[in-house]
Design a protein around this motif. Structure first.
Motif, PDB file in Angstrom:
ATOM      1  N   TRP A 142      -2.502   6.043  -9.920  1.00 44.25           N
ATOM      2  CA  TRP A 142      -1.813   5.710  -8.833  1.00 44.25           C
ATOM      3  C   TRP A 142      -1.791   4.153  -8.428  1.00 44.25           C
ATOM      4  CZ3 TRP A 142       1.051   9.768  -7.806  1.00 44.25           C
ATOM      5  CH2 TRP A 142       0.556  11.124  -8.215  1.00 44.25           C
ATOM      6  N   HIS A 143      -0.736   4.180  -7.226  1.00 43.49           N
ATOM      7  CA  HIS A 143      -0.880   2.490  -6.764  1.00 43.49           C
ATOM      8  C   HIS A 143      -1.938   1.733  -6.537  1.00 43.49           C
ATOM      9  CE1 HIS A 143      -1.584   2.988  -2.471  1.00 43.49           C
ATOM     10  NE2 HIS A 143      -1.115   4.093  -2.420  1.00 43.49           N
ATOM     11  N   ASP A 144      -3.001   2.378  -6.280  1.00 44.78           N
ATOM     12  CA  ASP A 144      -4.441   1.789  -6.040  1.00 44.78           C
ATOM     13  C   ASP A 144      -5.266   1.696  -7.257  1.00 44.78           C
ATOM     14  OD1 ASP A 144      -4.731   4.500  -5.814  1.00 44.78           O
ATOM     15  OD2 ASP A 144      -5.969   4.575  -3.976  1.00 44.78           O
ATOM     16  N   GLY A 145      -4.748   2.157  -8.297  1.00 46.02           N
ATOM     17  CA  GLY A 145      -5.573   2.134  -9.283  1.00 46.02           C
ATOM     18  C   GLY A 145      -6.409   3.407  -9.708  1.00 46.02           C
ATOM     19  N   SER A 146      -6.333   4.296  -8.782  1.00 47.26           N
ATOM     20  CA  SER A 146      -7.363   5.446  -8.784  1.00 47.26           C
ATOM     21  C   SER A 146      -6.567   6.637  -9.406  1.00 47.26           C
ATOM     22  CB  SER A 146      -7.777   5.664  -7.155  1.00 47.26           C
ATOM     23  OG  SER A 146      -7.065   6.346  -6.678  1.00 47.26           O
ATOM     24  N   LYS A 147      -7.339   7.572  -9.777  1.00 45.61           N
ATOM     25  CA  LYS A 147      -6.837   8.752 -10.229  1.00 45.61           C
ATOM     26  C   LYS A 147      -6.638   9.918  -9.233  1.00 45.61           C
ATOM     27  CE  LYS A 147      -6.919   7.980 -14.818  1.00 45.61           C
ATOM     28  NZ  LYS A 147      -5.693   8.241 -15.873  1.00 45.61           N
ATOM     29  N   ASP A 169       0.679  -1.208   0.131  1.00 46.42           N
ATOM     30  CA  ASP A 169      -0.095   0.023  -0.090  1.00 46.42           C
ATOM     31  C   ASP A 169       0.922   1.239  -0.026  1.00 46.42           C
ATOM     32  OD1 ASP A 169       1.156  -0.464   2.369  1.00 46.42           O
ATOM     33  OD2 ASP A 169      -0.842   0.431   3.679  1.00 46.42           O
ATOM     34  N   ARG A 170       1.967   1.183  -0.649  1.00 44.50           N
ATOM     35  CA  ARG A 170       2.711   2.264  -0.705  1.00 44.50           C
ATOM     36  C   ARG A 170       3.021   2.855  -2.053  1.00 44.50           C
ATOM     37  NH1 ARG A 170       2.328   0.947   4.201  1.00 44.50           N
ATOM     38  NH2 ARG A 170       3.764   1.207   5.677  1.00 44.50           N
ATOM     39  N   GLN A 171       3.103   4.340  -2.156  1.00 46.70           N
ATOM     40  CA  GLN A 171       3.352   4.673  -3.529  1.00 46.70           C
ATOM     41  C   GLN A 171       4.956   5.089  -3.724  1.00 46.70           C
ATOM     42  OE1 GLN A 171       1.342   6.097  -6.018  1.00 46.70           O
ATOM     43  NE2 GLN A 171       3.340   6.261  -6.940  1.00 46.70           N
ATOM     44  N   TRP A 172       5.521   4.468  -4.664  1.00 44.75           N
ATOM     45  CA  TRP A 172       6.869   4.495  -4.892  1.00 44.75           C
ATOM     46  C   TRP A 172       7.075   5.745  -5.835  1.00 44.75           C
ATOM     47  CZ3 TRP A 172      10.729   1.965  -3.042  1.00 44.75           C
ATOM     48  CH2 TRP A 172      10.659   0.700  -2.210  1.00 44.75           C
ATOM     49  N   VAL A 173       7.968   6.460  -6.006  1.00 44.28           N
ATOM     50  CA  VAL A 173       8.781   7.648  -6.423  1.00 44.28           C
ATOM     51  C   VAL A 173      10.149   7.153  -6.739  1.00 44.28           C
ATOM     52  CG1 VAL A 173       9.247   9.831  -6.482  1.00 44.28           C
ATOM     53  CG2 VAL A 173       7.284   9.157  -5.318  1.00 44.28           C
ATOM     54  N   GLY A 174      10.419   7.000  -8.081  1.00 45.11           N
ATOM     55  CA  GLY A 174      12.010   6.453  -8.327  1.00 45.11           C
ATOM     56  C   GLY A 174      12.956   7.368  -8.937  1.00 45.11           C
ATOM     57  N   SER A 175      14.050   6.880  -8.738  1.00 44.19           N
ATOM     58  CA  SER A 175      15.124   7.969  -9.342  1.00 44.19           C
ATOM     59  C   SER A 175      15.247   7.165 -11.000  1.00 44.19           C
ATOM     60  CB  SER A 175      16.136   7.948  -8.836  1.00 44.19           C
ATOM     61  OG  SER A 175      16.829   6.532  -8.634  1.00 44.19           O
TER      62      SER A 175
END
Length: 869
Positions: free
Chosen positions: A521-526, A299-305
């Motif tokens: 987003w990670h949960d499939g929502s906008k 349930d985490r939102q990843w932000v990657g380099s």
């Protein structure tokens, strides 16, 4: 183990330098270090370009001792992506060789090294570069390194390590993937050039992206290398500057144990941050992701380099990471590359050991064991490879050219080198055709340091429309794509979709462009996920930081009265201007309530009604006296002074009405002067009455002619003079410093009290003092005459009236001082009414009672009989 290998290689380097001085003797024999070239793929040319690639990701541990030399390095973990990079470099060099307009009549060759992400192997490869073709020449001296530069290394840490070695020989390093901001230090790394932007751009841009999306509570992590640590440090500094906070910051070990990974994931699981920012390579982040999926922390939102956010290895293997966003290197579609990759021949000349390993791994077959091995450990398969298997029938990272980002950076690096060499070649041709004293190097006998000035001047626009150049720090422009991982069709891997861009060379407000409507987003929502330590404080509240916790962890406290917050998450409430006040919701300033003693409010109406009652009562007494003006009681009490006293009392009651209502320029002087004049007139009449009573009894003594001075004309003159003196004081007051209306903002913060300023306090005191003197003098005279004989001794009643008058006004002083706001005016009105009623009742009530209810006593006989008693 790596430390021992590095130490051994450095000792070899020192030996190499000692054996090959600049002017060595003819008897010195220079030989190539054979073991440095293990696992190298090469093709000869007039100019050789070296390339570094992590075709394998890990080394195979081996037993080391001081009894024998270390064995050849063995590696495992074949990296299809890095192998594609190495093949792409071959393709770009062949393209340049076919291009008649770029380096005409010059053939480029290459030497491709696999360093397995190992510092020791990178140093070994660098030693191989600087020691190429060391042999005795005609003078017996050792020749210079024939390779003018190196394209690589993709690792920032390895680039830092080998750069220190290459600095000794002034060998330039053109990196296509080493983005650490530390490499911009030209004092430490003077010969490093990069076609990838510095992480200083990316780290600060990622912080701005996090800020833009409203995330104030994040978890940050980085790899245990120069890239991860430096980028994380810059990111955290920028996050702090933007007012954001981190729930945790952690470093991922390079070769973690299972216990370390579990502990690391526990930190993530226990954190309340829902957004994770990671500056790592795909090799570093992979075990963390695997453990998170195993523990069901999804349930985490990843932000990657950029080092992993476009990794096909990660995006294709972990569909749970749908919704990941991050910065990616600009991509390009390179025509012809896919076909070249698919035409790979594992046994073609020149022989490529890595191609053989790729082929056997890809098609699960084995070639003849007599062929030379690569650095990797080859598995034995029962099926024999024919070499005719078709790569186009496979779908792997190797032949996936949909996201050519690092490959495009490699394209820029190879062509930047080619343009630098082309400029050098053009310089050489110009020198031969002119008389200019130019010192252009011989391109066929090129020294590494001779290429550096031309690399610094590289500036061209490639076939994809991008400008390629190096700034003063050897860096490329800070340009990135912002990408988002979308779920693919059924059974398909995640798709990498561009959702924005970042360009550092634009104006600040134009640098970051984000198409939020295209983000999933990670949960499939906008809907943008929320990651905050504390919920936003609504308008009307301010943030109160919790002691011992980050600034983003706070409580929402209502704004104090008189202050507001009209936006969310204000750290401080703003005080309203002087004439405004906060509304009940504390989110806007409204005009302060104007307060004064009005006719319309209950208390004001009561005072006004009382004043009117006083006027009516005084008028009624005047009517009674007028109707009975010929009676002995009225005539005996000096009817002229009585009527004048009643008129003054009427004015006193009416004067109280002037204190009601909104103060204005005419109302303030009116109420003060009316008060002073009416009470001066009233007391003047009482004083005259008292003197008349007192002198009337003294006039009965034989030979006393005092009474002639207190006849009606003299009485009128006395009243006029006493009133005229007060009038003079009032005129002086009005002409010098009259009363005026003011807004009292200091008594109450939430409302404005409209009141009358005294103007001249001294003259106001004179007015009050004069009234007080009249009252005291009148009281003293009446008190002296209180025991004079008579059935109706008016001096007694004047004494009582003055006693009440003085008591009221003495009590008025502390009440006036202590009463706030409009109640100050109410106290003054009350004092006026009380003193007026006191005079009216004490002086006239007994007379009216006798006139109306006891007419038998209103006779001359009754009054005279009492006198002779």
């Amino acid at each position: 183990m790596q430390l021992l290998q590095v130490t051994t290689l450095l000792l070899m380097l020192l030996l190499l330098i000692l054996l090959c001085p600049e002017h060595s003797a003819s008897e010195i024999e220079c030989e190539r270090w054979a073991d440095l070239d293990f696992g190298v793929f090469q093709k000869e040319g007039q100019i050789i370009l070296a390339g570094y690639f992590p075709i394998h990701s890990q080394d195979v541990p081996q037993e080391l001792s001081f009894e024998s030399a270390p064995g050849k390095t063995r590696c495992k973990g074949f990296n299809l992506r890095a192998f594609r990079w190495s093949q792409a470099m071959i393709y770009f060099i062949e393209e340049i060789n076919r291009n008649p307009n770029l380096l005409p009549n010059i053939t480029l060759g290459y030497r491709l090294y696999d360093h397995c992400w190992l510092m020791a192997q990178s140093v070994r490869s660098s030693l191989s570069v600087v020691s190429q073709s060391l042999k005795r020449n005609s003078t017996g001296a050792c020749s210079s390194p024939p390779i003018p530069l190196i394209i690589g290394d993709p690792s920032s840490t390895l680039s830092m390590g080998i750069a220190r070695l290459l600095n000794l020989f002034k060998v330039p390093l053109v990196s296509y993937f080493a983005s650490c901001a530390c490499l911009s230090d030209k004092k430490k790394f003077p010969y490093i050039f990069r076609t990838i932007p510095s992480d200083a751009y990316q780290a600060s841009a990622l912080a701005r992206l996090v800020k833009h999306l409203g995330w104030t509570w994040i978890g940050a992590m980085g790899g245990d290398d120069a890239y991860g640590r430096t980028a994380l440090e810059i990111f955290l500094a920028e996050v702090t500057r933007l007012g954001l906070c981190t729930s945790f910051r952690a470093i991922i070990p390079k070769v973690p144990t299972q216990q370390q990974i579990e502990k690391f994931v526990k930190i993530i699981r226990d954190s309340t941050a829902r957004v994770l920012v990671a500056f790592t390579t795909e090799e570093d982040i992979q075990p963390v992701i695997e453990e998170m999926i195993r523990q069901n922390v999804t349930d985490r939102q990843w932000v990657g380099s950029e080092a992993w956010v476009t990794s096909t290895l990660i995006s294709s293997g972990y569909p749970n990471l749908s919704g990941t966003i991050g910065f990616a290197i600009r991509r390009a579609d390179i025509p012809g590359l896919k076909k070249f990759l698919q035409n790979l021949q594992p046994l073609a000349e020149p022989y490529n050991p890595s191609a053989r390993e790729f082929w056997e791994m890809q098609f699960q077959c084995s070639f003849n064991k007599d062929l030379p091995l690569s650095m990797g450990d080859l598995e034995h398969y029962n099926r024999t490879c024919t070499g005719q298997e078709r790569i186009e029938d496979t779908d792997t990272i190797y032949n996936d050219v949909s996201q050519l980002r690092v490959t495009y950076n490699l394209h820029k690096a190879v062509y930047a080198v080619a343009h630098a060499l082309h400029s050098l070649l053009m310089c050489q041709k110009e020198e031969g055709n002119s008389d200019k004293q130019k010192q252009c190097p011989d391109i066929l006998k090129l020294q590494p340091w001779q290429v550096i000035p031309y690399l610094k001047k590289v500036n061209f626009t490639n076939e994809f429309g991008d400008s390629v150049y190096f700034d003063e720090f050897g860096n490329a422009a800070g340009s990135y794509d912002i990408v988002n991982w979308h779920k693919g069709a059924e059974g398909r891997p995640l798709e990498i979709v561009k959702i924005g861009r970042f360009d550092s060379y634009l104006a600040t407000e134009q640098q970051l462009v984000l198409y939020e409507e295209n983000i999933v987003w990670h949960d499939g929502s906008k809907t943008v996920p929320v990651s905050v330590c504390s919920p936003s404080c609504l308008p009307g509240y301010r943030k109160a930081t919790r002691k011992g916790q980050p600034l983003c962890c706070y409580d929402c406290v209502p704004c104090a009265e008189g202050s507001i917050s009209n936006s969310i998450d204000q750290s401080e409430c703003t005080f309203c201007p002087e004439d405004l006040w906060s509304n009940p919701q504390r989110n806007s300033c409204v005009e302060k309530q104007i307060e004064f003693l009005s006719y319309t409010e209950g208390f004001g109406m009561a005072l006004a009604a009382t004043a009117i009652v006083g006027v009516v009562a005084t008028s009624s007494v005047a009517v009674i006296f007028l109707r009975h003006r010929d009676t002995p009681l009225v005539r005996a009490n000096n009817s002229e002074l009585s009527f004048l006293l009643l008129l003054s009392l009427t004015f006193c009651f009416l004067c109280a009405l002037t204190f009601l209502g909104q103060p204005s320029r005419w109302a303030c002087p009116l109420r003060r002067t009316a008060f002073g004049l009416t009470f001066a007139l009233c007391l003047s009449c009482l004083l005259s009455k008292t003197l008349v009573v007192l002198m009337a009894f003294r006039a009965t003594l034989p030979g006393d002619n005092t009474a002639r001075w207190f006849r009606p004309p003299q009485q009128r003159m006395g009243v006029f003079l006493c009133s005229a003196l007060q009038c003079a004081i009032c005129v002086a007051w009005l002409t010098t410093a009259p009363p005026y209306p003011v807004k009292n903002n200091w008594l109450y913060r939430d409302r404005i009290i409209l009141e009358c300023h005294l103007g001249s306090v001294a003259l106001f005191c004179c007015v009050l003092g004069y009234i007080g003197c009249l009252a005291v003098f009148c009281f003293i005279l009446a008190f002296l005459a209180r025991k004079l004989p008579g059935n109706f001794n008016e001096a007694k009643f004047i004494t009582f009236s003055m006693l009440i008058f003085c008591a009221v006004w003495i009590a008025y002083i502390p009440a006036y001082v202590s009463s706030p706001g409009k109640f100050t005016v109410a106290v003054e009105i009350f004092a006026i009414l009380a003193s007026s009623f006191g005079v009216l009742l004490c002086i006239f009530a007994p007379k009216c009672y006798i006139i109306i209810f006891m007419p038998e006593k209103n006779t001359k006989k009754y009054l005279m009989s009492q006198k002779v008693r």
